[in-house]
Scaffold this motif. Sequence first.
Motif, short mmCIF file in Angstrom:
data_model
loop_
_atom_site.label_atom_id
_atom_site.label_comp_id
_atom_site.label_asym_id
_atom_site.label_seq_id
_atom_site.Cartn_x
_atom_site.Cartn_y
_atom_site.Cartn_z
N CYS A 67 2.45 0.09 -9.80
CA CYS A 67 1.25 0.71 -9.88
C CYS A 67 0.74 1.14 -11.29
N ALA A 68 -0.47 0.66 -11.81
CA ALA A 68 -1.03 1.02 -13.10
C ALA A 68 -2.48 1.14 -13.21
N ASN A 69 -3.02 1.97 -13.68
CA ASN A 69 -4.45 1.77 -14.06
C ASN A 69 -5.38 2.00 -12.56
N GLY A 70 -4.78 2.75 -11.52
CA GLY A 70 -5.61 2.98 -10.26
C GLY A 70 -5.29 1.79 -9.38
N THR A 71 -4.41 0.69 -9.59
CA THR A 71 -4.28 -0.30 -8.58
C THR A 71 -2.65 -0.46 -8.36
N CYS A 72 -2.36 -0.57 -7.14
CA CYS A 72 -0.96 -0.74 -6.68
C CYS A 72 -0.86 -2.32 -6.13
N THR A 73 0.32 -2.82 -6.20
CA THR A 73 0.61 -4.15 -5.81
C THR A 73 1.81 -4.23 -5.07
N ASN A 74 2.11 -4.81 -3.99
CA ASN A 74 3.17 -4.88 -3.43
C ASN A 74 3.31 -6.28 -2.87
N GLU A 75 4.55 -6.85 -3.10
CA GLU A 75 4.99 -8.09 -2.55
C GLU A 75 6.43 -8.20 -1.75
N LYS A 76 6.57 -8.78 -0.88
CA LYS A 76 7.87 -8.78 0.10
C LYS A 76 8.18 -10.37 0.47
N SER A 77 9.39 -10.61 0.56
CA SER A 77 9.66 -11.68 1.13
C SER A 77 11.04 -11.62 2.03
N LEU A 78 11.24 -12.66 2.99
CA LEU A 78 12.39 -12.66 3.83
C LEU A 78 12.62 -14.21 3.92
N THR A 79 13.86 -14.48 3.65
CA THR A 79 14.10 -16.13 3.80
C THR A 79 15.53 -16.09 4.44
N THR A 80 15.55 -16.72 5.43
CA THR A 80 16.87 -16.91 6.25
C THR A 80 17.71 -18.32 5.64
N ASN A 81 19.07 -18.14 6.07
CA ASN A 81 19.92 -19.01 5.41
C ASN A 81 19.58 -20.50 5.91
N TRP B 90 9.19 -15.91 5.12
CA TRP B 90 8.16 -15.19 5.37
C TRP B 90 7.61 -14.54 4.03
N THR B 91 6.36 -14.27 3.81
CA THR B 91 6.11 -13.52 2.63
C THR B 91 4.82 -12.61 2.65
N GLU B 92 4.73 -11.64 2.16
CA GLU B 92 3.69 -10.56 2.39
C GLU B 92 3.21 -10.13 1.07
N SER B 93 1.84 -10.01 0.80
CA SER B 93 1.39 -9.52 -0.39
C SER B 93 0.15 -8.67 -0.20
N GLY B 94 0.07 -7.42 -1.18
CA GLY B 94 -0.91 -6.46 -0.86
C GLY B 94 -1.31 -5.91 -2.03
N SER B 95 -2.41 -5.26 -2.06
CA SER B 95 -2.82 -4.50 -3.33
C SER B 95 -4.06 -3.49 -2.73
N LEU B 96 -3.98 -2.42 -3.40
CA LEU B 96 -4.91 -1.17 -3.31
C LEU B 96 -5.25 -0.69 -4.59
N SER B 97 -6.58 -0.69 -4.53
CA SER B 97 -7.21 -0.03 -5.97
C SER B 97 -8.16 1.10 -5.50
N ALA C 78 -12.59 2.49 -2.91
CA ALA C 78 -11.21 1.82 -2.54
C ALA C 78 -11.52 0.42 -2.03
N ASN C 79 -10.51 -0.39 -2.61
CA ASN C 79 -10.46 -1.63 -1.84
C ASN C 79 -8.94 -2.00 -1.68
N SER C 80 -8.88 -2.74 -0.75
CA SER C 80 -7.47 -2.92 -0.17
C SER C 80 -7.32 -4.73 -0.01
N SER C 81 -6.07 -5.05 0.16
CA SER C 81 -5.91 -6.66 0.48
C SER C 81 -4.65 -6.76 0.93
N LYS C 82 -4.29 -7.65 2.28
CA LYS C 82 -2.87 -7.69 2.55
C LYS C 82 -2.90 -9.35 3.05
N SER C 83 -2.08 -10.10 2.82
CA SER C 83 -1.96 -11.33 3.26
C SER C 83 -0.38 -11.57 3.67
N VAL C 84 -0.30 -12.18 4.76
CA VAL C 84 1.02 -12.58 5.47
C VAL C 84 1.13 -13.95 5.61
#
Length: 163
Positions: free
Chosen positions: A81-95, A100-107, A113-119
């Motif tokens: 989080c910085a300057n009114g915007t937060c970002t988030n990224e996640k991933s899961l990888t099996t052996n 699977w990946t997920e990313s998002g942001s919120l400002s 306010a604006n938000s986005s999320k992608s999976v």
Amino acid sequence: MVRKLFTVATSFAMFAAFAATTVPTEASAGARSRSVQIVGPGGNTGLRERSISRSQGAASASRTVEGRLGHGYTTSRQHECANGTCTNEKSLTTNSGKTWTESGSLSAGNGSANSSKSVTGPNGGTASREGSASWNSEGGERSVTKTGPNGGSVERNTTVTRP
């Protein structure tokens, strides 16, 4: 009875002193890690590792789990989080290599306010969500668009007027 209360009070005081020395403070935020190996009957083993890193406005974590017969996964997360915007990224990888990946942001700021999320799934299909909102003393508006992995989308717009 008095002795029992004294014992309970002493135990509570010792626990409070222990907790006070083990709870991290802002100044002690940083990197931590832990690894646990389990050996079960017949020599079956398991492993769990975790690491966490925190700093001002950011955090990250990863976890690896290994089970018998090579089954397992690794996850990772990052949040900033910085300057009114937060970002988030996640991933899961099996052996087996599936990810699977997920990313998002919120400002947000100044009445909007604006938000986005992608999976994204292991076969490359992506679903997303985009949203925006604005408001003032007379009401507000909100717009959300959702897009599925096949490209189809749905949009929803809402307006609220205050009496």
